[in-house]
Design a protein around this motif. Structure first.
Motif, PDB file in Angstrom:
ATOM      1  N   UNK A 146      12.572   7.895   1.247  1.00 31.61           N
ATOM      2  CA  UNK A 146      13.713   7.578   2.070  1.00 31.61           C
ATOM      3  C   UNK A 146      12.902   6.742   2.637  1.00 31.61           C
ATOM      4  N   UNK A 147      14.076   6.129   3.075  1.00 35.21           N
ATOM      5  CA  UNK A 147      14.010   3.988   3.933  1.00 35.21           C
ATOM      6  C   UNK A 147      13.851   5.035   5.700  1.00 35.21           C
ATOM      7  N   UNK A 148      12.664   4.788   6.113  1.00 36.78           N
ATOM      8  CA  UNK A 148      13.154   4.096   7.703  1.00 36.78           C
ATOM      9  C   UNK A 148      13.758   2.561   8.310  1.00 36.78           C
ATOM     10  N   UNK A 149      12.806   1.876   7.768  1.00 34.57           N
ATOM     11  CA  UNK A 149      13.620   0.077   8.102  1.00 34.57           C
ATOM     12  C   UNK A 149      13.149  -0.219   6.740  1.00 34.57           C
ATOM     13  N   UNK A 150      14.425  -1.016   6.872  1.00 34.13           N
ATOM     14  CA  UNK A 150      14.254  -2.149   5.141  1.00 34.13           C
ATOM     15  C   UNK A 150      14.648  -3.654   5.991  1.00 34.13           C
ATOM     16  N   UNK A 151      13.451  -4.557   5.975  1.00 35.58           N
ATOM     17  CA  UNK A 151      14.153  -5.895   6.669  1.00 35.58           C
ATOM     18  C   UNK A 151      13.756  -6.742   5.556  1.00 35.58           C
ATOM     19  N   UNK A 152      14.173  -7.568   5.163  1.00 35.60           N
ATOM     20  CA  UNK A 152      14.926  -8.693   4.378  1.00 35.60           C
ATOM     21  C   UNK A 152      15.128 -10.408   5.191  1.00 35.60           C
ATOM     22  N   UNK A 153      14.011 -10.685   4.939  1.00 40.02           N
ATOM     23  CA  UNK A 153      13.636 -12.724   4.699  1.00 40.02           C
ATOM     24  C   UNK A 153      14.379 -13.020   3.800  1.00 40.02           C
ATOM     25  N   UNK A 154      15.367 -13.928   3.858  1.00 41.85           N
ATOM     26  CA  UNK A 154      15.635 -14.440   2.587  1.00 41.85           C
ATOM     27  C   UNK A 154      16.270 -16.095   2.779  1.00 41.85           C
ATOM     28  N   UNK A 188      17.090 -16.589   7.136  1.00 38.42           N
ATOM     29  CA  UNK A 188      17.806 -15.809   7.850  1.00 38.42           C
ATOM     30  C   UNK A 188      16.630 -14.214   7.378  1.00 38.42           C
ATOM     31  N   UNK A 189      16.710 -13.553   8.744  1.00 41.81           N
ATOM     32  CA  UNK A 189      16.080 -12.375   8.324  1.00 41.81           C
ATOM     33  C   UNK A 189      17.244 -11.226   8.404  1.00 41.81           C
ATOM     34  N   UNK A 190      17.355 -10.380   7.839  1.00 42.74           N
ATOM     35  CA  UNK A 190      18.444  -8.751   7.688  1.00 42.74           C
ATOM     36  C   UNK A 190      17.826  -7.507   7.895  1.00 42.74           C
ATOM     37  N   UNK A 191      18.238  -7.001   8.855  1.00 38.45           N
ATOM     38  CA  UNK A 191      17.977  -5.693   8.790  1.00 38.45           C
ATOM     39  C   UNK A 191      19.182  -4.816   8.592  1.00 38.45           C
ATOM     40  N   UNK A 192      18.068  -4.266   7.163  1.00 33.92           N
ATOM     41  CA  UNK A 192      19.066  -3.244   6.001  1.00 33.92           C
ATOM     42  C   UNK A 192      18.875  -1.554   6.179  1.00 33.92           C
ATOM     43  N   UNK A 193      18.690  -1.090   7.076  1.00 35.05           N
ATOM     44  CA  UNK A 193      18.273  -0.102   7.562  1.00 35.05           C
ATOM     45  C   UNK A 193      19.556   0.788   7.225  1.00 35.05           C
ATOM     46  N   UNK A 194      19.863   1.989   6.351  1.00 35.46           N
ATOM     47  CA  UNK A 194      20.861   2.415   5.993  1.00 35.46           C
ATOM     48  C   UNK A 194      21.454   2.022   4.940  1.00 35.46           C
ATOM     49  N   UNK A 195      21.729   0.764   4.467  1.00 32.68           N
ATOM     50  CA  UNK A 195      21.835   0.314   2.705  1.00 32.68           C
ATOM     51  C   UNK A 195      21.746   0.620   2.155  1.00 32.68           C
ATOM     52  N   UNK A 196      20.700   0.976   2.317  1.00 33.97           N
ATOM     53  CA  UNK A 196      19.958   1.407   0.811  1.00 33.97           C
ATOM     54  C   UNK A 196      20.547   2.280   0.161  1.00 33.97           C
ATOM     55  N   UNK A 240       9.652   0.525   4.342  1.00 39.06           N
ATOM     56  CA  UNK A 240       8.755   1.345   5.220  1.00 39.06           C
ATOM     57  C   UNK A 240       8.989   2.307   5.182  1.00 39.06           C
ATOM     58  N   UNK A 241       9.074   3.167   4.157  1.00 38.73           N
ATOM     59  CA  UNK A 241       9.025   4.756   4.224  1.00 38.73           C
ATOM     60  C   UNK A 241       8.788   5.572   5.822  1.00 38.73           C
ATOM     61  N   UNK A 242      10.435   6.647   5.516  1.00 43.51           N
ATOM     62  CA  UNK A 242       9.862   7.782   6.721  1.00 43.51           C
ATOM     63  C   UNK A 242       8.488   8.141   6.391  1.00 43.51           C
ATOM     64  N   UNK A 243       7.841   8.038   5.523  1.00 42.15           N
ATOM     65  CA  UNK A 243       6.354   9.096   5.045  1.00 42.15           C
ATOM     66  C   UNK A 243       5.033   8.146   5.879  1.00 42.15           C
ATOM     67  N   UNK A 244       5.501   6.680   6.227  1.00 41.70           N
ATOM     68  CA  UNK A 244       4.716   5.938   6.847  1.00 41.70           C
ATOM     69  C   UNK A 244       4.174   5.173   5.223  1.00 41.70           C
TER      70      UNK A 244
END
Length: 466
Positions: A146-154, A188-196, A240-244
């Motif tokens: 499980x993913x806590x945070x996902x950040x894309x730089x593109x 650009x930077x995108x927050x993809x939390x919950x999209x994976x 960044x995964x839920x387990x750290x």
């Protein structure tokens, strides 16, 4: 009695500030920005109604109160919290004291996300195909949990459009904004939390030529720009995964070549699109490319280019030759969104954008039919802009080549939607030829494209001149 009145007055003052707090919090002049790369972001706020002057303020940064500061300043207060790292996310709020030393409530919290803070933090490699008319790349990966945070730089040297699991990422268009590409390129930077999703994920990036590689040979000489080279893209997804645990997915040789619906694009000549028949080398390994010479990667600091409004046609007229003229009420910059149905597979529909037409709504004649100094037939106008386009760059795709602000749709035979990705137009009229059957007004939408500045003022007047 006097003491009682003083106490009562103090209570009234306290009550007067209850529910009254600073508002309009911004970081680096933006509301909750995503992707900033300055080491000490500047924080600003506005005073609530009823407070004439601020005498002191207190910031709370990432949950830690910083203590009262005697100051009337509400603009550009530097961040004094913890160290800011690549992709880190932060929250802050503020309260103030007024001229009577009354304190307000805490403001609503504001937030910001950091971009890439150091050049060494870029782990991605540039991907590009030197002689490919169109480019797209794909990366498949499986999450470790499980993913806590996902950040894309593109970014891209050119334009890009990114997709995750079949859904487009964000609503920016014509990104990144043009710069002097041999000095800096914006990312650009995108927050993809919950999209994976659990299991396999697919990140796909289409790449266009944009202002980086203008191939049309025009009097503006962009085809001779010192930075000009083949387009390429760069992407880095921080997980960044839920387990750290952490993982980084970067553009590299683990990516593959993907099929692109854009067969040809040029910022001046338009696009040739085809949504069917994948490119023959789709699935082959992607190749890394050199970084654009001299360019420094910088976080995009201004509002993005977006479709800021949509407009219906004023009328849609069938011309004598069976083609169609779509008329909008005003001149606009952008493109149309066209619902395509009932067209034969591999038939070609041409979409030409114009700012003027003849009085009978027939299209102005292209000057390359008559030459720059040849007078057109009586009653006919010429599209003078064509005189600036010397050698259309798309002859290698279609026999009749390209023309200024002209797109070609190679139809799939199925219902589909046409909307340009890597070009834009100035127009009021759209000439559509090669269309079989009836073209209805509801099939056409005008898309107004501009920098998405927030509206700050409106003006109305009963005076028709104004």
């Amino acid at each position: 009695m006097r003491r009682t009145l003083e106490v009562a007055w103090t209570i009234c003052l306290a009550i007067a500030l209850t529910g009254c707090e600073p508002y309009g919090l911004t970081t680096e002049y933006r509301t909750d920005p995503v992707g900033i790369d300055c080491v000490a972001p500047r924080l600003s706020w506005k005073l609530p109604d009823g407070i004439a002057r601020q005498t002191a303020y207190e910031l709370e940064l990432d949950g830690a109160a910083q203590g009262r500061i005697e100051s009337a300043e509400t603009l550009n207060r530097p961040w004094t919290g913890g160290k800011l790292e690549t992709g880190s996310r932060h929250a802050w709020r503020v309260r103030i004291w007024d001229e009577n030393d009354r304190v307000t409530d805490w403001s609503e919290p504001a937030s910001f996300t950091m971009g890439v803070m150091r050049e060494a933090d870029w782990k991605a490699e540039w991907l590009g195909r030197p002689k490919a008319p169109a480019q797209a790349f794909e990366r498949r990966f499986v999450l470790k949990g499980p993913v806590r945070r996902a950040t894309l730089f593109i970014t891209a040297a050119g334009f890009y459009e990114a997709w995750l699991n079949g859904r487009r990422i964000g609503d920016k268009v014509l990104d990144p904004s043009p710069t002097q590409f041999d000095k800096r390129i914006l990312y650009s930077t995108y927050l993809l939390d919950g999209d994976l999703q659990e299991g396999e994920n697919v990140l796909r990036v289409l790449v266009g030529h944009g202002w980086y590689d203008v191939r049309a040979q025009a009097d503006w000489n962009f085809n001779r720009a010192p930075w000009r080279d083949f387009p390429r893209m760069l992407a880095q997804l921080e997980l960044e995964y839920e387990d750290g645990g952490c993982e980084t997915i970067t553009s590299d040789q683990e990516w593959t070549v993907a099929s692109s619906p854009v067969l040809h694009d040029d910022i001046r000549e338009g696009e040739i699109v085809r949504s069917h028949d994948a490119c023959p080398d789709a699935g082959s390994g992607a190749k890394t490319a050199p970084a654009p010479a001299g360019a420094r990667l910088v976080a995009e600091a201004h509002p993005a280019t977006k479709v800021i409004a949509e407009m219906r046609p004023e009328k849609v007229v069938r011309l004598g030759d069976g083609s169609w003229m779509v008329c909008f009420p005003v001149n606009l910059a952008g493109w149309i969104r066209l619902r395509v149905s009932g067209q034969e597979r591999d038939s070609v529909v041409a979409v030409r954008y114009d700012e003027r037409v003849n009085d009978d709504l027939t299209p102005a004649l292209p000057t390359w039919l008559y030459g720059r100094r040849v007078t057109p037939p009586p009653g006919k106008d010429v599209r003078k802009i064509d005189a600036h386009m010397h050698f259309p760059s798309s002859h290698h795709v279609l026999p009749d080549g390209g023309a200024f602000q002209t797109d070609r749709i190679i139809c799939s035979g199925e219902d589909e939607t046409y909307e340009p990705r890597f070009t834009y137009n100035g127009f009021r009229y759209v000439w559509i030829s090669g269309w079989k059957g009836e073209l209805r007004p509801e099939d056409v939408t005008g898309c107004v494209v501009a920098t998405s500045f927030a509206r700050t003022v409106r003006f109305e007047s009963s005076d028709p001149v104004l």
